[in-house]
Design an enzyme around this catalytic site. Structure first.
Site, PDB file in Angstrom:
ATOM      1  CB  SER A  11      23.347  26.910 -16.076  1.00  0.00           C
ATOM      2  OG  SER A  11      23.761  27.413 -14.814  1.00  0.00           O
ATOM      3  N   GLY A  12      21.871  30.031 -15.971  1.00  0.00           N
ATOM      4  CA  GLY A  12      20.749  30.742 -15.341  1.00  0.00           C
ATOM      5  C   GLY A  12      19.819  31.358 -16.362  1.00  0.00           C
ATOM      6  CG  PHE A  13      15.689  32.216 -15.453  1.00  0.00           C
ATOM      7  CD1 PHE A  13      15.684  30.918 -15.941  1.00  0.00           C
ATOM      8  CD2 PHE A  13      14.753  32.568 -14.489  1.00  0.00           C
ATOM      9  CE1 PHE A  13      14.765  29.984 -15.479  1.00  0.00           C
ATOM     10  CE2 PHE A  13      13.835  31.641 -14.016  1.00  0.00           C
ATOM     11  CZ  PHE A  13      13.835  30.347 -14.505  1.00  0.00           C
ATOM     12  CB  THR A  14      20.064  37.003 -17.164  1.00  0.00           C
ATOM     13  OG1 THR A  14      21.032  36.616 -16.207  1.00  0.00           O
ATOM     14  CG2 THR A  14      18.883  37.634 -16.467  1.00  0.00           C
ATOM     15  CB  CYS A 146      14.565  44.126 -14.555  1.00  0.00           C
ATOM     16  SG  CYS A 146      14.223  43.221 -13.063  1.00  0.00           S
ATOM     17  CG  ASN A 309      11.999  40.017 -16.181  1.00  0.00           C
ATOM     18  OD1 ASN A 309      11.045  39.772 -16.925  1.00  0.00           O
ATOM     19  ND2 ASN A 309      12.579  39.080 -15.465  1.00  0.00           N
TER      20      ASN A 309
HETATM   21  N1  NAP Z   1      16.350  37.531 -13.784  1.00  0.00           N
HETATM   22  C1  NAP Z   1      16.206  38.801 -14.106  1.00  0.00           C
HETATM   23  O1  NAP Z   1      15.141  39.228 -14.607  1.00  0.00           O
HETATM   24  C2  NAP Z   1      17.331  39.784 -13.899  1.00  0.00           C
HETATM   25  C3  NAP Z   1      17.170  41.099 -14.354  1.00  0.00           C
HETATM   26  C4  NAP Z   1      18.193  42.029 -14.154  1.00  0.00           C
HETATM   27  C5  NAP Z   1      19.360  41.623 -13.524  1.00  0.00           C
HETATM   28  N2  NAP Z   1      19.483  40.347 -13.073  1.00  0.00           N
HETATM   29  C6  NAP Z   1      20.727  39.969 -12.397  1.00  0.00           C
HETATM   30  O2  NAP Z   1      21.452  39.073 -13.243  1.00  0.00           O
HETATM   31  C7  NAP Z   1      22.167  38.138 -12.443  1.00  0.00           C
HETATM   32  C8  NAP Z   1      21.772  36.728 -12.892  1.00  0.00           C
HETATM   33  O3  NAP Z   1      20.383  36.567 -12.668  1.00  0.00           O
HETATM   34  P1  NAP Z   1      19.599  35.273 -13.118  1.00  0.00           P
HETATM   35  O4  NAP Z   1      18.178  35.573 -12.905  1.00  0.00           O
HETATM   36  O5  NAP Z   1      20.061  34.810 -14.446  1.00  0.00           O
HETATM   37  O6  NAP Z   1      20.109  34.223 -12.005  1.00  0.00           O
HETATM   38  P2  NAP Z   1      20.055  32.630 -12.034  1.00  0.00           P
HETATM   39  O7  NAP Z   1      19.027  32.169 -12.990  1.00  0.00           O
HETATM   40  O8  NAP Z   1      19.955  32.207 -10.610  1.00  0.00           O
HETATM   41  O9  NAP Z   1      21.491  32.209 -12.601  1.00  0.00           O
HETATM   42  C9  NAP Z   1      22.690  32.415 -11.874  1.00  0.00           C
HETATM   43  C10 NAP Z   1      23.859  31.783 -12.630  1.00  0.00           C
HETATM   44  O10 NAP Z   1      25.077  32.030 -11.932  1.00  0.00           O
HETATM   45  C11 NAP Z   1      25.781  30.800 -11.701  1.00  0.00           C
HETATM   46  N3  NAP Z   1      26.480  30.943 -10.417  1.00  0.00           N
HETATM   47  C12 NAP Z   1      25.924  31.029  -9.167  1.00  0.00           C
HETATM   48  N4  NAP Z   1      26.881  31.217  -8.242  1.00  0.00           N
HETATM   49  C13 NAP Z   1      28.063  31.286  -8.926  1.00  0.00           C
HETATM   50  C14 NAP Z   1      29.420  31.459  -8.523  1.00  0.00           C
HETATM   51  N5  NAP Z   1      29.763  31.627  -7.228  1.00  0.00           N
HETATM   52  N6  NAP Z   1      30.371  31.475  -9.479  1.00  0.00           N
HETATM   53  C15 NAP Z   1      30.060  31.315 -10.782  1.00  0.00           C
HETATM   54  N7  NAP Z   1      28.798  31.121 -11.236  1.00  0.00           N
HETATM   55  C16 NAP Z   1      27.816  31.113 -10.299  1.00  0.00           C
HETATM   56  C17 NAP Z   1      24.690  29.737 -11.727  1.00  0.00           C
HETATM   57  O11 NAP Z   1      25.165  28.473 -12.183  1.00  0.00           O
HETATM   58  P3  NAP Z   1      25.983  27.427 -11.311  1.00  0.00           P
HETATM   59  O12 NAP Z   1      25.477  27.583  -9.886  1.00  0.00           O
HETATM   60  O13 NAP Z   1      25.667  26.113 -11.927  1.00  0.00           O
HETATM   61  O14 NAP Z   1      27.429  27.826 -11.466  1.00  0.00           O
HETATM   62  C18 NAP Z   1      23.742  30.276 -12.796  1.00  0.00           C
HETATM   63  O15 NAP Z   1      24.232  29.928 -14.089  1.00  0.00           O
HETATM   64  C19 NAP Z   1      21.799  38.430 -10.982  1.00  0.00           C
HETATM   65  O16 NAP Z   1      22.795  39.200 -10.400  1.00  0.00           O
HETATM   66  C20 NAP Z   1      20.494  39.215 -11.100  1.00  0.00           C
HETATM   67  O17 NAP Z   1      20.288  40.098 -10.028  1.00  0.00           O
HETATM   68  C21 NAP Z   1      18.514  39.423 -13.267  1.00  0.00           C
END
Ligand code: NAP
Length: 345
Positions: A11-14, A146, A309
């Site tokens: 459900s998150g961005f990535t 990123c 990113n």
């Molecule tokens: N955004 C970027 O540009 C980017 C770039 C490179 C790397 N990353 C890395 O990729 C990862 C995800 O980033 P994002 O930006 O997509 O984050 P996000 O939008 O905050 O999404 C996080 C996801 O993880 C789930 N989640 C949170 N806590 C959890 C748990 N304890 N167990 C299972 N699921 C859990 C959340 O859904 P629920 O809480 O509903 O379960 C949500 O689906 C991070 O580690 C980030 O550092 C992100």
């Protein structure tokens, strides 16, 4: 052949970007996307661009058995659940920082330690331009940060060509969009607070320095600014080589490193409006752009690098690495171009 896949943190961005890529991929079938907050809701509920996908979020506690599990969860989750993830899938691709660094000591220095250091030596860094040869057959793949990815892609050709040896001064200034903070980015990412800003948010000691140091053997002076865009990371690297460099040598260096790379483009000068790498030109794609300019008066070389990113900087890189790890055609599912013209990415 079809490989089954799941996205933990769908459900998150990535997670949304992973679902978009895997749904359009000729050799993956997505069988599970997890979310604790949106369990039983359709994936289109959170990702309106995916309303056509026939899939509902399920609990991350009940993992399906799959060929490839993509974990797009916050830092710390994967290291706590890696045994479950590994039981559920032959190949785990983690987008967080949990398995990027080589040693427990690095996690003590840069993060808050590590919950399962025994997995660190089993993981492979995902960026194929850096690490392709180690990916085939890998069980655990760690997608890069990123900001680190943008920086590494920009600087790597200089090491390959011997322009940098590792003891020079390099100053890196990265500008990033708000999606870097994830869907739960908080006040700093809310539209009224973010609009119009160029805000230094990590002036020194950003954690991605550790990844850069690990791969280049070079300590960089690294600053990150949050800027008013949704997608994109743009790295400007100020490099001070020991000996003067010429433009033709620089073109040679970037051509040697990236001439055969399917997702890298060198853009350095020329005519028109888009003369150097810009995140907008690669938004929504797995392409990365690099470019440079020489400043002889100051014995400075300026290197530019632009990625999305959430694509080359995470989900695209993760799918690219999974393709290589599983022996799928490397470019499968990733070869589409971006949009132009388009509004702010
Ligand atoms: N955004 C970027 O540009 C980017 C770039 C490179 C790397 N990353 C890395 O990729 C990862 C995800 O980033 P994002 O930006 O997509 O984050 P996000 O939008 O905050 O999404 C996080 C996801 O993880 C789930 N989640 C949170 N806590 C959890 C748990 N304890 N167990 C299972 N699921 C859990 C959340 O859904 P629920 O809480 O509903 O379960 C949500 O689906 C991070 O580690 C980030 O550092 C992100």
């Amino acid at each position: 052949m079809t490989y089954t896949a799941s996205v933990v943190g769908g459900s998150g961005f990535t997670g949304g970007e992973l679902l978009r890529l895997l749904d359009g991929h000729p050799e993956f079938e997505v069988v599970q996307a997890t979310s604790r907050s949106y369990e039983r809701k359709t994936v289109g509920h959170q990702h309106p661009n995916l309303r056509g996908m026939d899939l509902r979020f399920s609990s991350p506690e009940d993992l399906e058995s799959v060929d490839a599990l993509f974990a797009a969860t916050p830092h710390g989750v994967s290291m706590e659940r890696i045994d479950d993830f590994s039981d559920a899938a032959d190949t785990v691709v983690d987008l967080s920082a949990d398995f990027r660094l080589d040693t427990e000591e690095q996690y003590d220095e840069w993060y808050d330690g590590h919950a399962c250091p025994e997995y660190l030596e089993k993981s492979e860094y995902a960026l194929p331009e850096l690490n392709r040869e180690n990916l085939p057959g890998a069980d655990l793949v760690a997608s890069g940060g990123c900001n680190a990815t943008a920086t590494l892609l920009g600087l790597k050709p200089l090491f390959d060509a011997g322009v940098l040896a590792g003891d020079e001064q390099v100053v890196v200034d990265v500008k990033v969009g708000s999606s870097e903070g994830g869907a739960g980015g908080g006040a700093a990412s809310s539209h009224p607070e973010r609009s119009g800003i160029v805000r230094p948010y990590a002036p020194t000691s950003h954690r991605h320095e550790a990844e850069i140091e690990q791969f280049l053997g070079l300590s960089v002076s690294f600053t990150v600014h949050a800027v008013d865009m949704v997608r994109g990371a743009s790295a400007t690297c100020h490099v001070f080589p020991d000996s003067p460099v010429e433009k033709k040598d620089m073109w040679g260096a970037y051509r040697d490193s990236y001439g055969d790379e399917p997702f890298m483009r060198t853009v350095a000068g020329g005519g028109g409006v888009y003369r150097y790498p810009e995140p907008k030109a690669v938004a929504g794609t797995n392409y990365g752009e690099v470019g440079f300019e020489i400043d002889p008066k100051n014995r400075r070389l300026v290197v530019f690098s632009a990625i999305d990113n959430m694509m080359k900087g995470s989900a695209g890189q993760a799918v690219h690495a999974a393709n290589v790890a599983l022996g799928i055609e490397e470019t499968a599912g990733l070869e589409f171009q971006g949009l132009h013209p388009v509004g702010a990415p």
